[in-house]
Every structure is written in C-alpha cells, then in structure tokens.
Design an enzyme around this catalytic site. Sequence first.
Site, PDB file in Angstrom:
ATOM      1  N   CYS A   1      -5.171  12.982  12.663  1.00 30.30           N
ATOM      2  CA  CYS A   1      -5.748  11.646  12.638  1.00 30.30           C
ATOM      3  C   CYS A   1      -5.451  11.004  13.969  1.00 30.30           C
ATOM      4  O   CYS A   1      -4.757  11.568  14.804  1.00 30.30           O
ATOM      5  CB  CYS A   1      -5.240  10.836  11.464  1.00 30.30           C
ATOM      6  SG  CYS A   1      -3.634  10.157  11.693  1.00 30.30           S
TER       7      CYS A   1
ATOM      8  N   ASP B   1       4.691   1.027  12.124  1.00 30.26           N
ATOM      9  CA  ASP B   1       3.493   0.350  11.612  1.00 30.26           C
ATOM     10  C   ASP B   1       3.363  -1.093  12.114  1.00 30.26           C
ATOM     11  O   ASP B   1       2.373  -1.759  11.822  1.00 30.26           O
ATOM     12  CB  ASP B   1       3.488   0.367  10.069  1.00 30.26           C
ATOM     13  CG  ASP B   1       3.166   1.750   9.527  1.00 30.26           C
ATOM     14  OD1 ASP B   1       2.795   2.627  10.318  1.00 30.26           O
ATOM     15  OD2 ASP B   1       3.288   1.949   8.297  1.00 30.26           O
TER      16      ASP B   1
ATOM     17  N   ARG C   1      -8.609  -0.240   5.050  1.00 30.73           N
ATOM     18  CA  ARG C   1      -7.737   0.736   4.382  1.00 30.73           C
ATOM     19  C   ARG C   1      -6.433   0.092   3.939  1.00 30.73           C
ATOM     20  O   ARG C   1      -5.787   0.590   3.008  1.00 30.73           O
ATOM     21  CB  ARG C   1      -7.418   1.890   5.335  1.00 30.73           C
ATOM     22  CG  ARG C   1      -8.554   2.859   5.551  1.00 30.73           C
ATOM     23  CD  ARG C   1      -8.088   4.037   6.373  1.00 30.73           C
ATOM     24  NE  ARG C   1      -6.756   4.438   5.943  1.00 30.73           N
ATOM     25  CZ  ARG C   1      -5.795   4.883   6.747  1.00 30.73           C
ATOM     26  NH1 ARG C   1      -6.001   5.013   8.021  1.00 30.73           N
ATOM     27  NH2 ARG C   1      -4.619   5.217   6.262  1.00 30.73           N
TER      28      ARG C   1
ATOM     29  N   LYS D   1       0.844  -1.208   0.000  1.00 23.51           N
ATOM     30  CA  LYS D   1       0.000   0.000   0.000  1.00 23.51           C
ATOM     31  C   LYS D   1       0.878   1.257   0.000  1.00 23.51           C
ATOM     32  O   LYS D   1       0.666   2.170  -0.785  1.00 23.51           O
ATOM     33  CB  LYS D   1      -0.894  -0.017   1.252  1.00 23.51           C
ATOM     34  CG  LYS D   1      -1.574   1.304   1.526  1.00 23.51           C
ATOM     35  CD  LYS D   1      -2.439   1.254   2.760  1.00 23.51           C
ATOM     36  CE  LYS D   1      -1.752   1.618   4.056  1.00 23.51           C
ATOM     37  NZ  LYS D   1      -1.344   3.016   4.202  1.00 23.51           N
ATOM     38  N   ASN D   2       1.885   1.254   0.881  1.00 27.68           N
ATOM     39  CA  ASN D   2       2.674   2.479   1.040  1.00 27.68           C
ATOM     40  C   ASN D   2       3.641   2.731  -0.111  1.00 27.68           C
ATOM     41  O   ASN D   2       4.186   3.830  -0.233  1.00 27.68           O
ATOM     42  CB  ASN D   2       3.429   2.457   2.376  1.00 27.68           C
ATOM     43  CG  ASN D   2       2.494   2.713   3.545  1.00 27.68           C
ATOM     44  OD1 ASN D   2       1.301   2.969   3.349  1.00 27.68           O
ATOM     45  ND2 ASN D   2       3.019   2.655   4.754  1.00 27.68           N
TER      46      ASN D   2
ATOM     47  N   ARG E   1       0.206  14.992  12.803  1.00 24.56           N
ATOM     48  CA  ARG E   1       0.690  14.735  11.445  1.00 24.56           C
ATOM     49  C   ARG E   1       0.684  15.977  10.536  1.00 24.56           C
ATOM     50  O   ARG E   1      -0.046  16.048   9.539  1.00 24.56           O
ATOM     51  CB  ARG E   1      -0.106  13.596  10.806  1.00 24.56           C
ATOM     52  CG  ARG E   1      -0.045  12.350  11.648  1.00 24.56           C
ATOM     53  CD  ARG E   1      -0.626  11.154  10.976  1.00 24.56           C
ATOM     54  NE  ARG E   1       0.326  10.512  10.087  1.00 24.56           N
ATOM     55  CZ  ARG E   1       0.085   9.345   9.488  1.00 24.56           C
ATOM     56  NH1 ARG E   1      -1.045   8.737   9.658  1.00 24.56           N
ATOM     57  NH2 ARG E   1       0.993   8.824   8.693  1.00 24.56           N
TER      58      ARG E   1
HETATM   59  C1  UD1 Z   1       4.413   7.123   6.259  1.00 26.34           C
HETATM   60  C2  UD1 Z   1       3.557   5.881   6.105  1.00 26.34           C
HETATM   61  C3  UD1 Z   1       3.031   5.434   7.468  1.00 26.34           C
HETATM   62  C4  UD1 Z   1       4.182   5.246   8.446  1.00 26.34           C
HETATM   63  C5  UD1 Z   1       5.069   6.495   8.485  1.00 26.34           C
HETATM   64  C6  UD1 Z   1       6.313   6.320   9.329  1.00 26.34           C
HETATM   65  C7  UD1 Z   1       2.593   6.053   3.902  1.00 26.34           C
HETATM   66  C8  UD1 Z   1       1.408   6.303   3.068  1.00 26.34           C
HETATM   67  N1  UD1 Z   1       2.456   6.177   5.230  1.00 26.34           N
HETATM   68  O1  UD1 Z   1       3.580   8.151   6.772  1.00 26.34           O
HETATM   69  O2  UD1 Z   1       2.342   4.200   7.299  1.00 26.34           O
HETATM   70  O3  UD1 Z   1       3.660   5.026   9.749  1.00 26.34           O
HETATM   71  O4  UD1 Z   1       5.496   6.854   7.155  1.00 26.34           O
HETATM   72  O5  UD1 Z   1       7.042   5.243   8.878  1.00 26.34           O
HETATM   73  O6  UD1 Z   1       3.658   5.710   3.405  1.00 26.34           O
HETATM   74  N2  UD1 Z   1       6.165  15.121  10.269  1.00 26.34           N
HETATM   75  C9  UD1 Z   1       6.179  16.468  10.521  1.00 26.34           C
HETATM   76  N3  UD1 Z   1       6.006  17.322   9.454  1.00 26.34           N
HETATM   77  C10 UD1 Z   1       5.830  16.872   8.179  1.00 26.34           C
HETATM   78  C11 UD1 Z   1       5.835  15.491   7.945  1.00 26.34           C
HETATM   79  C12 UD1 Z   1       6.011  14.625   9.014  1.00 26.34           C
HETATM   80  O7  UD1 Z   1       6.334  16.905  11.660  1.00 26.34           O
HETATM   81  O8  UD1 Z   1       5.694  17.710   7.280  1.00 26.34           O
HETATM   82  C13 UD1 Z   1       6.344  14.177  11.398  1.00 26.34           C
HETATM   83  C14 UD1 Z   1       5.132  13.265  11.601  1.00 26.34           C
HETATM   84  O9  UD1 Z   1       4.132  13.877  12.381  1.00 26.34           O
HETATM   85  C15 UD1 Z   1       5.755  12.062  12.277  1.00 26.34           C
HETATM   86  C16 UD1 Z   1       7.140  11.973  11.614  1.00 26.34           C
HETATM   87  O10 UD1 Z   1       7.391  13.279  11.075  1.00 26.34           O
HETATM   88  O11 UD1 Z   1       5.916  12.306  13.646  1.00 26.34           O
HETATM   89  C17 UD1 Z   1       7.254  10.949  10.519  1.00 26.34           C
HETATM   90  O12 UD1 Z   1       6.194  11.101   9.608  1.00 26.34           O
HETATM   91  P1  UD1 Z   1       6.329  10.668   8.082  1.00 26.34           P
HETATM   92  O13 UD1 Z   1       7.555   9.845   7.917  1.00 26.34           O
HETATM   93  O14 UD1 Z   1       6.177  11.885   7.243  1.00 26.34           O
HETATM   94  O15 UD1 Z   1       5.051   9.734   7.904  1.00 26.34           O
HETATM   95  P2  UD1 Z   1       4.059   9.676   6.684  1.00 26.34           P
HETATM   96  O16 UD1 Z   1       4.772   9.899   5.411  1.00 26.34           O
HETATM   97  O17 UD1 Z   1       2.856  10.480   6.995  1.00 26.34           O
END
Ligand code: UD1
Length: 417
Positions: free
Chosen positions: A116, A305, A397, A22-23, A121
Amino acid sequence: MKKLEVFGVAKLKGQIKISGSKNASLPILAATLLSNKKIFLTNLPRVKDIETMLLLLKSLGSIIEDNKKVTTIKNNKQVKSFASYSLVKTMRAGILVLGPLLAKFGKAKVSLPGGCAIGTRPVDIHLKALSKLGVKYKIIQGYVHANAPKGLIGANIRFPKISVGATENLIIAASLAKGKTILSNCAIEPEIKDLVNFLNKIGCNVKWISKRKVKIEGVTKVSQSNYQVMPDRIEAGTYLIAAALTEGNLKIIGIDPKIINTEINVLKKIGAKIIQKKNEISIWGSKKIKNINIRTSPYPGFPTDLQAQMMVLLCKANKKSYIREEIFENRFMHVAELNRMGAKISVVGNKATIEGNIEFKAAELMATDLRASVSLILAALVSKGKSVINRIYHLDRGYEDIEKKLKKIGVKIKRFN
Ligand code: UD1
C-alpha cells in the site's frame, strides 16, 4: 471521483465528540468469528474500513444486523473460511480474520493484503508466529492457504519486532488454542487492550503478565456478550492538532486524556494550552508555535498515524523541526503535496526536515493515504482561499462525519461527487 473543497483561513472553535475507534473495531470484529453466539457491538465508527470488514464477515457467513447504534453479529456453525482478494486488498486489517478462522475451523484461505502507499507491509510476523501454534501454510497465487492438522496448540512466542496486527491476530488465535500461550514483545496500543477486554468479556482468558507480555489460556467456547468499542485516539489527536494549528479553541469530549498523554505533552511543548478532565480535553492554540523534534514509535511513543498531521503543524513553528518516521518506510507521501502548498520539507531516508514560518497557499491536491488526506485538510485550513482535495475515498476509510464535525467548529467545507 469524490473531492472536497476547503476554505481557509479558519479558526476552529467549539466541541467535538470523538467517534469509536476504527483500529479497535477492526480486530474486535474479526474476533467475533470465534463465537457461535450473538455479539452486540456499540460505538463502531461509520467509516469505509468498518463497512469493508462487515462485508468480509458477511462473505464468511456471519449474519449481521445493523441499526446504526448496535451491530449484532451471529456466526453460524458453518462459517466459510475463505477471505477474498477483492475485500482484503483495500484494507490490510483483512488479514486479522486469519487467526480466528484457524482457531475455529483449523483451516483458512485468506488473501495477502498486498502493498500500500505507506510501505510494503508484509505479514511474515503473523505467519511465523501462527506456525508456532501448529499452523502449516503455503502462499499460492497471492493467498495464504493455512491449516492446523492437530488444531492450534499453545506455545511461547517472542515477536521479532513489535507489530500491532500480529499481536492481535495471535491473541485472537491463541484464545481457542489448546493450553497456554505466552506472547512476548507484544504491541501494547490501547486498541489491543480493548481487544483483550472484549475477548475476556466473551469468555476468553487473556491476561497481561508484564508490560509487553501476555498470557492466553485457551478456552473451548465463548459466550454471548455486548461490548462498547473505545474512542478513536487518532481522531482525537487530529482535532487537537487542528486546534493548535489554527489558534483555535476546542473541547474534545468522549475520550480519556490518559491514552493520548504523549500527544498532549507534545502539543503543550509546542505552546498549546491544554486542560484535561475525565473524558474531556480543552485546547487553546497559541499564536507562537515552538519547534520540536519527533520520532514515531510503537505505543506509548508518538503514533505514526499522527505524523502527517504533526508535520503540517510544524510548518508553522518558529524554527526548523525534524521528524523521524520509525514505523513505515514510505510514509512521507504527503510531503510532495504539502510542498506544492508552499511548505519547505525535505526528506532523506526516514528523516524529514521541516522549515518553520510557512505561509501555506491554497491549491488543488491529491490524497494518497488515510492520514495524508487529513493532513491536506489541515494545511487547507491555514491557506487563504479554496483548496480542492481529490481522491478523498482514503479519508472516508477512517474519519467518521469529518465534514459535519468540521462544519460544526467553523470550517467552510463542501463535498462533490
Ligand atoms: C496498525 C494500524 C495502523 C498503524 C500501525 C502502526 C490497524 C488496523 N492499523 O497497522 O493504523 O499505523 O498499526 O501503529 O490497527 N511488519 C512486518 N511484518 C509483519 C507485520 C508488520 O514487517 O508481519 C512491519 C510493518 O511493515 C511496519 C511495522 O512492522 O513497518 C509495524 O506494523 P504493524 O504494527 O503490524 O502495523 P499494522 O498492524 O499493519
């Protein structure tokens, strides 16, 4: 509302074929927006998040044909650049269309994903990095209004924190930017490597130049191609944990064990016997589960995850274990439900203390997020009697054919609408 009935105690036995990731599929689907040519994708998992991403692409004007095996995506020249709240709110990965839309059209209006269950996030890292490529943006009533008056221009960008989504958004955007972009402190999850392989296959020029550094030479157009999405390592990890938990014996096929080396080592340490072959992992759960302390961290660390699933397993360990959640501040929503089933887990800040030797008791439960939902199924597998899990739309999902797969390995499970 849909719910699942799960009957324990189960001992899993048999073979599971891992579905497409999925990811990995989500950013690859977003990246198809870069192209005007046909893209043929195989191995997309049939799960709700992928359906939502396909709807989002359709709403942007992509023409999509789906015949179960191959998904063909064609973007006409006039793709729209507006991604609505109704589609982005249910799936945070919707923000991944921002980079490709800006790269292709120089403008985009994309809904903020909002909070969420597992944390606030934010997308500040995506936005700040895009601004270094020449993007100007404003946030108005929950939408990012962005444009690049001079087009995207390559730059050197160091991410302040490792983010999977921001790394993906920027790699995709920089692929059509003018000149060279170097991104440092990148996330290096296998799904990002898969996205890079896809981009290179359609004619982009992306190269890893060190462990967390990637160089992107912008190109002006991309070509037609076909691509097979990688297998889902979180699905594989979930079934391996299920086998270790139930003293089961499973053969997991269709995944390279190397990409889940960390998880395999953890399972070996808690006592499971594991044999790895090319694209195949066999596991035998042990009667005695040893305690262990875990910290989630970006790849190649232990994945957040799989934290909820691992917690269920550690409730059955011989002694107390600890889990530190280092990625999301609020990812312990499953704890309250597990404690209702008899677990003894206490949480202080980002640290959970998990008492071992727990006998779970079947209960009526509420799923709160994708991975929390599956952790409740795992706990139900080792609880005597019938557990009922409500709000399973979270589960849908991200896990393809979960009931079918569980039934095949000996679980009594029923869905009610
Ligand atoms: C992706 C995965 C999710 C997984 C996560 C961490 C997908 C679709 N989802 O989520 O399943 O749990 O990686 O491995 O691939 N953050 C900020 N600012 C930003 C972006 C992120 O502060 O602009 C923080 C987030 O709140 C979190 C951390 O950085 O605490 C990591 O998030 P991130 O790696 O971006 O996760 P996702 O890409 O949302």
